[in-house]
Design an enzyme around this catalytic site. Structure first.
Site, PDB file in Angstrom:
ATOM      1  N   ARG A 208     -18.044  37.822   2.172  1.00  0.00           N
ATOM      2  CA  ARG A 208     -18.710  39.130   2.284  1.00  0.00           C
ATOM      3  C   ARG A 208     -18.363  39.829   3.601  1.00  0.00           C
ATOM      4  O   ARG A 208     -17.893  40.957   3.608  1.00  0.00           O
ATOM      5  CB  ARG A 208     -20.220  38.906   2.176  1.00  0.00           C
TER       6      ARG A 208
ATOM      7  N   ARG B  37       5.930  38.788 -11.031  1.00  0.00           N
ATOM      8  CA  ARG B  37       4.730  39.629 -10.900  1.00  0.00           C
ATOM      9  C   ARG B  37       4.143  39.566  -9.496  1.00  0.00           C
ATOM     10  O   ARG B  37       4.373  38.601  -8.752  1.00  0.00           O
ATOM     11  CB  ARG B  37       3.634  39.121 -11.851  1.00  0.00           C
TER      12      ARG B  37
ATOM     13  N   GLU C 284     -13.539  39.404  -1.002  1.00  0.00           N
ATOM     14  CA  GLU C 284     -14.307  40.445  -1.716  1.00  0.00           C
ATOM     15  C   GLU C 284     -14.822  41.540  -0.778  1.00  0.00           C
ATOM     16  O   GLU C 284     -15.044  42.670  -1.192  1.00  0.00           O
ATOM     17  CB  GLU C 284     -15.485  39.809  -2.459  1.00  0.00           C
TER      18      GLU C 284
ATOM     19  N   MET D 173     -14.267  34.787  -2.416  1.00  0.00           N
ATOM     20  CA  MET D 173     -15.522  35.220  -1.797  1.00  0.00           C
ATOM     21  C   MET D 173     -15.328  35.421  -0.299  1.00  0.00           C
ATOM     22  O   MET D 173     -14.337  34.967   0.282  1.00  0.00           O
ATOM     23  CB  MET D 173     -16.638  34.232  -2.098  1.00  0.00           C
TER      24      MET D 173
ATOM     25  N   GLN E 201     -15.600  29.007  -7.019  1.00  0.00           N
ATOM     26  CA  GLN E 201     -15.455  28.502  -5.637  1.00  0.00           C
ATOM     27  C   GLN E 201     -16.691  27.769  -5.138  1.00  0.00           C
ATOM     28  O   GLN E 201     -16.638  27.028  -4.169  1.00  0.00           O
ATOM     29  CB  GLN E 201     -15.200  29.668  -4.668  1.00  0.00           C
ATOM     30  N   ARG E 202     -17.827  28.030  -5.762  1.00  0.00           N
ATOM     31  CA  ARG E 202     -19.082  27.427  -5.291  1.00  0.00           C
ATOM     32  C   ARG E 202     -19.535  26.249  -6.138  1.00  0.00           C
ATOM     33  O   ARG E 202     -20.439  25.521  -5.738  1.00  0.00           O
ATOM     34  CB  ARG E 202     -20.192  28.480  -5.316  1.00  0.00           C
TER      35      ARG E 202
ATOM     36  N   ASP F 205     -18.871  30.659   3.003  1.00  0.00           N
ATOM     37  CA  ASP F 205     -18.192  31.724   3.767  1.00  0.00           C
ATOM     38  C   ASP F 205     -17.872  31.322   5.208  1.00  0.00           C
ATOM     39  O   ASP F 205     -17.065  31.986   5.860  1.00  0.00           O
ATOM     40  CB  ASP F 205     -19.063  32.984   3.808  1.00  0.00           C
TER      41      ASP F 205
HETATM   42  O1  F6P Z   1     -23.063  32.712  -0.096  1.00  0.00           O
HETATM   43  C1  F6P Z   1     -22.237  33.755   0.277  1.00  0.00           C
HETATM   44  C2  F6P Z   1     -21.476  34.259  -0.872  1.00  0.00           C
HETATM   45  O2  F6P Z   1     -20.592  33.283  -1.253  1.00  0.00           O
HETATM   46  C3  F6P Z   1     -20.759  35.585  -0.578  1.00  0.00           C
HETATM   47  O3  F6P Z   1     -19.423  35.434  -0.240  1.00  0.00           O
HETATM   48  C4  F6P Z   1     -20.928  36.351  -1.855  1.00  0.00           C
HETATM   49  O4  F6P Z   1     -20.959  37.746  -1.598  1.00  0.00           O
HETATM   50  C5  F6P Z   1     -22.220  35.862  -2.358  1.00  0.00           C
HETATM   51  O5  F6P Z   1     -22.325  34.536  -1.958  1.00  0.00           O
HETATM   52  C6  F6P Z   1     -22.360  36.014  -3.844  1.00  0.00           C
HETATM   53  O6  F6P Z   1     -23.431  35.265  -4.279  1.00  0.00           O
HETATM   54  P1  F6P Z   1     -24.311  35.600  -5.545  1.00  0.00           P
HETATM   55  O7  F6P Z   1     -23.369  35.806  -6.664  1.00  0.00           O
HETATM   56  O8  F6P Z   1     -25.168  34.418  -5.719  1.00  0.00           O
HETATM   57  O9  F6P Z   1     -25.065  36.841  -5.223  1.00  0.00           O
END
Ligand code: F6P
Length: 336
Positions: free
Chosen positions: A166, A157, A217, A164, A268-269, A122
Site C-alpha cells: 500500500r 509479451r 498496488e 501488494m 501472497q497472504r 508489506d
Molecule cells: O496488510 C497489508 C495489505 O497487504 C496491503 O498491502 C493491502 O492493501 C491490504 O493488505 C489488503 O488487505 P485486505 O484485502 O484485507 O483489505
C-alpha cells in the site's frame, strides 16, 4: 499469569506460529492464555476462550490465524477494553498486528499492560528490521514471476505482475530483484509512463522480445492518481488494486507489444509460511510472552540485526518503513 492474545488487520503467514510460541512459552511457565477472536473486535465483544497447548498442536505450518482477524477498531470503546481486562483478570495482552492494530495497542498501552508483535507482509512497520510474513509473500511473488518469465518469453509479451504494498514497495522490490524483473514500480517513487515504455522498447531493441514489470498496488503515475477499487476498507482507506490493468492498456498502446497483467492479490497472504517466517514468528511470540512476564509493557518484540529485542511500542507506528531512495537507485543496475 493470565495473558490475552489477539491477531488484527490483514492476515499474514506466521500468525499461527506466533500464537503457538506464546502458548508454548506460557505452558513452560504455568501461565494461562486467553485468545480473543477477530482482533480488537473480540476484546470489545468479549469473544474469547482459553488457548491450551492442545489447541496449538499442528498449527505451525498453517497460514491464516486460528483466532480469526478483522480491521475493527476499538479506539472508540476504551472503557469496554479496560473492563475486559478486569473481567478476565488479565495481567497482560499480546497484540499481533500491523499499523492499525499496533496504533490502537499503543494508545491502550498508556493505561493497560500491552505488548506488541509486528506483523505485515508489506514490511512497512518501523522499529523492527523485518516483519514476519514478508519473506513468505516475497517467495510467493518470486515464484509467480519465474513462471511468468517463461510464458512471456515464448509469446514476446510484456507481462505486468501486480503485488501488494500500500505505502511501501518492499514486496515489489525484493520479488522483482529475485525474479529478475525489468521494471519495478513502487509507491515511494511515482513513475512516468513514457519512461516505462522507453525501458521496454530499449530492451526490445536489444533483441529481448519480452519484459516483466512488477508493480506494487500503491504505485502511481507521477502525473496521475492512485488506482483504487472505488470502495473503502473498514478503516476508511481506499481499497487498492487495479494499477496492473491500468498499465496494461497504456503500455500496450505505447510499445505496440502485446501486454497482459496478472494480479497476485491475496495469494501472497495465504498458505504456509516459509521456514524463515516460522522461525521469526516463533521468536517474536516467545519474546512477547517473556516481556509480559517481566512487566515490560508498552513494548514490541522487534528484530534488530539477528537478535530479537524489545522496543517502545510507539516506534512501530511512528513512521512508515519505506524503501530508502539509495536502495531504489542501487536496484537500477539489475533492471532492463
Ligand atoms: O496488510 C497489508 C495489505 O497487504 C496491503 O498491502 C493491502 O492493501 C491490504 O493488505 C489488503 O488487505 P485486505 O484485502 O484485507 O483489505
Amino acid at each position: 499469569m493470565r495473558i490475552g492474545i489477539l491477531t488484527g488487520g490483514g492476515d499474514c503467514p506466521g500468525l499461527n506460529a506466533v500464537i503457538r510460541a506464546v502458548v508454548r512459552s506460557a505452558y513452560l511457565h504455568g501461565d494461562e492464555i486467553i485468545g480473543f477472536r477477530d482482533g480488537w473486535g473480540g476484546v470489545v465483544d468479549g469473544n474469547c476462550s482459553e488457548l491450551t497447548i492442545d489447541h496449538v498442536a499442528g498449527i505451525l505450518p498453517r497460514g491464516g490465524t486460528i483466532l480469526g482477524t478483522s480491521r475493527r477498531s476499538a479506539l472508540e470503546h476504551r472503557g469496554i477494553v479496560a473492563e475486559r481486562f478486569t473481567e478476565h483478570r488479565l495481567d497482560g495482552l499480546i497484540a499481533i498486528g500491523g499499523n492499525g492494530t499496533l496504533y490502537a495497542a499503543n494508545e491502550f498501552a498508556r493505561e493497560l499492560p500491552i505488548v506488541g508483535v509486528p506483523k505485515t507482509i508489506d514490511n512497512d512497520l518501523s522499529g523492527t528490521d523485518r516483519t514476519f510474513g514478508f519473506d513468505t509473500a516475497v517467495q510467493i511473488a518470486t515464484e509467480a514471476i519465474d513462471r511468468l518469465h517463461t510464458t512471456a518469453e515464448s509469446h514476446y509479451r510484456n507481462l505486468i505482475v501486480e503485488v501488494m504494498g500500500r505505502n511501501a514497495g518492499w514486496i515489489a522490490l525484493h520479488a522483482g530483484l529475485a525474479g529478475g524483473a525489468d521494471v519495478i514500480l513502487v509507491p515511494e517513487r511515482p513513475f512516468s509512463l513514457d519512461d516505462v515504455a522507453a525501458r521496454v522498447l530499449k530492451r526490445r531493441s536489444r533483441g529481448r522480445g519480452f519484459s516483466i514489470i512488477v508493480v506494487a498496488e500503491g504505485a502511481m503515475p507521477a502525473d496521475g492518481e492512485l488506482v483504487t477499487k472505488g470502495r473503502l476498507d473498514p478503516l476508511g482507506r481506499p481499497l487498492l488494486g487495479g494499477i496492473g490493468h491500468w498499465l496494461e492498456s497504456h503500455l500496450e498502446e505505447r510499445t505496440g507489444a502485446e501486454t497482459r497483467a496478472v494480479v497476485l492479490g491475496h495469494v501472497q497472504r495465504g498458505g504456509t509460511p516459509t521456514a524463515y517466517d516460522r522461525v521469526l514468528a516463533s521468536r517474536y511470540g516467545q519474546k512477547a510472552h517473556l516481556a509480559v512476564r517481566d512487566h515490560q509493557f508498552g513494548t514490541m518484540a522487534a528484530l534488530r540485526g539477528s537478535t530479537i529485542e524489545l522496543v517502545p511500542l510507539e516506534d512501530a507506528t511512528s513512521h512508515l518503513n519505506v524503501i530508502p531512495d539509495a536502495e531504489l537507485d542501487l536496484a537500477e543496475a539489475f533492471l532492463g
